[in-house]
Write an enzyme that holds these catalytic residues in place. Sequence first.
Site, mmCIF file in Angstrom:
data_model
loop_
_atom_site.group_PDB
_atom_site.id
_atom_site.type_symbol
_atom_site.label_atom_id
_atom_site.label_comp_id
_atom_site.label_asym_id
_atom_site.label_seq_id
_atom_site.Cartn_x
_atom_site.Cartn_y
_atom_site.Cartn_z
ATOM 1 N N GLU A 121 -6.840 -1.644 -6.834
ATOM 2 C CA GLU A 121 -6.068 -0.633 -7.563
ATOM 3 C C GLU A 121 -4.968 -1.348 -8.344
ATOM 4 O O GLU A 121 -4.249 -2.181 -7.769
ATOM 5 C CB GLU A 121 -5.445 0.364 -6.585
ATOM 6 C CG GLU A 121 -6.477 1.244 -5.892
ATOM 7 C CD GLU A 121 -5.868 2.166 -4.839
ATOM 8 O OE1 GLU A 121 -6.349 3.297 -4.695
ATOM 9 O OE2 GLU A 121 -4.918 1.747 -4.143
ATOM 10 N N SER A 129 0.830 -1.195 0.000
ATOM 11 C CA SER A 129 0.000 0.000 0.000
ATOM 12 C C SER A 129 0.866 1.248 0.000
ATOM 13 O O SER A 129 0.345 2.349 -0.080
ATOM 14 C CB SER A 129 -0.930 -0.003 1.214
ATOM 15 O OG SER A 129 -0.197 -0.258 2.380
ATOM 16 N N HIS A 176 -3.345 -3.710 -5.624
ATOM 17 C CA HIS A 176 -3.628 -3.347 -4.231
ATOM 18 C C HIS A 176 -5.078 -3.631 -3.855
ATOM 19 O O HIS A 176 -5.999 -3.010 -4.394
ATOM 20 C CB HIS A 176 -3.294 -1.863 -4.023
ATOM 21 C CG HIS A 176 -3.452 -1.414 -2.606
ATOM 22 N ND1 HIS A 176 -3.979 -0.200 -2.261
ATOM 23 C CD2 HIS A 176 -3.148 -2.035 -1.432
ATOM 24 C CE1 HIS A 176 -3.997 -0.092 -0.936
ATOM 25 N NE2 HIS A 176 -3.501 -1.184 -0.421
ATOM 26 N N ASN A 182 -5.640 5.541 -0.482
ATOM 27 C CA ASN A 182 -4.936 6.037 0.702
ATOM 28 C C ASN A 182 -4.525 7.495 0.560
ATOM 29 O O ASN A 182 -4.362 8.196 1.557
ATOM 30 C CB ASN A 182 -3.729 5.151 1.021
ATOM 31 C CG ASN A 182 -4.157 3.853 1.683
ATOM 32 O OD1 ASN A 182 -5.199 3.802 2.331
ATOM 33 N ND2 ASN A 182 -3.374 2.802 1.509
#
Length: 286
Positions: free
Chosen positions: A156, A123, A144, A194
């Site tokens: 992702e 991440s 991800h 994120n």
Amino acid sequence: MADDTKIRGVGVLGCGLMGSGIAQVCAQAGYRTVVREVDQARVEGGLGRIEQFLENGVARKKLTAEARDSTMGRLSGSTSVDALADCDLIIEAIVENVDAKRAVFSEVEAVVGPDTVFCSNTSSVCITELAAATRRPDKFAGLHFFSPVPIMNLVEVIRGLTTTDDTYRRVFDFAGSLGKQPVTAPDRPGFIVNRLLIPYLLSAVKAFESGCGTLEDMDTAMTLGCGHPMGPFTLLDFVGLDTTYYIANIMFEEFRDAAYAPPPLLKRMVLAGRLGRKSGHGFYQY
Ligand code: 3HC
């Protein structure tokens, strides 16, 4: 003639919370899936977690007993990388440590064929950096997933500087074949989710520190006021305070933007071992 680009076997490195979820969705999608862990107890723990999730799914009438059994039948685990020799795609989901990731990819590279595609579920680590440490930087991408992997529908897909169009397309299509919605994300810390989520969680901690409200009221406010499934403090405990702190530091390092600077309270909670659900104590007690 056999299709050399078809993915038949998937190898998952690491069978913790993320790795076991990833292995589960691959096996559920029909791929022969091998997980590799560092010791037998972790192999069994990871496979046991998958079995339990599938068992609960049967109890909730979300899947049939036959689907549970066929999924488990496609899964195997090993402590040796040799078990990954026939895999067409490798997904790494070990600790967020660049050296450990480089080491495990190098071990796998010694046993798999030259066309095997490598992915990392990181991440926060730079995909281009991980790719450059292998002998196949063109066949390397980021993939991800989100926790809990079997439930969250997003993946992702990250293209490093050296990822070819062909590799990118194969990985993107693979993510879709898992029944997930893939999105294209940049090789920048935090990718998309994120990049937005971490400043939100950090600002919740800063607001709490400055007396904005109780944990419960702030969680209730965001749950009912914005329709989020969890408020920020429940989510922080769910993701892990250490994980959040680690990602925030990497993002701050790269962007030098105060929005990513971990607040003092978060740092102190991590130092005190209050990591969230996994340690039994975070913003809440479990
Ligand atoms: N088998 C099949 N389906 C199952 C299941 C099982 N064993 N267990 C649960 N489900 C299904 C349920 O049936 C339900 O489906 P439905 O909506 O169709 O009925 C759904 O999953 C939700 O299950 P529950 O009702 O038991 O649980 P909640 O409604 O309390 O939801 C949650 C739990 C999904 C975790 C929800 O609270 C949530 O979405 N939270 C936010 C999670 C999040 O934000 N994750 C991302 C974190 S960031 C990240 O991972 C990135 C990293 O880099 C930091």
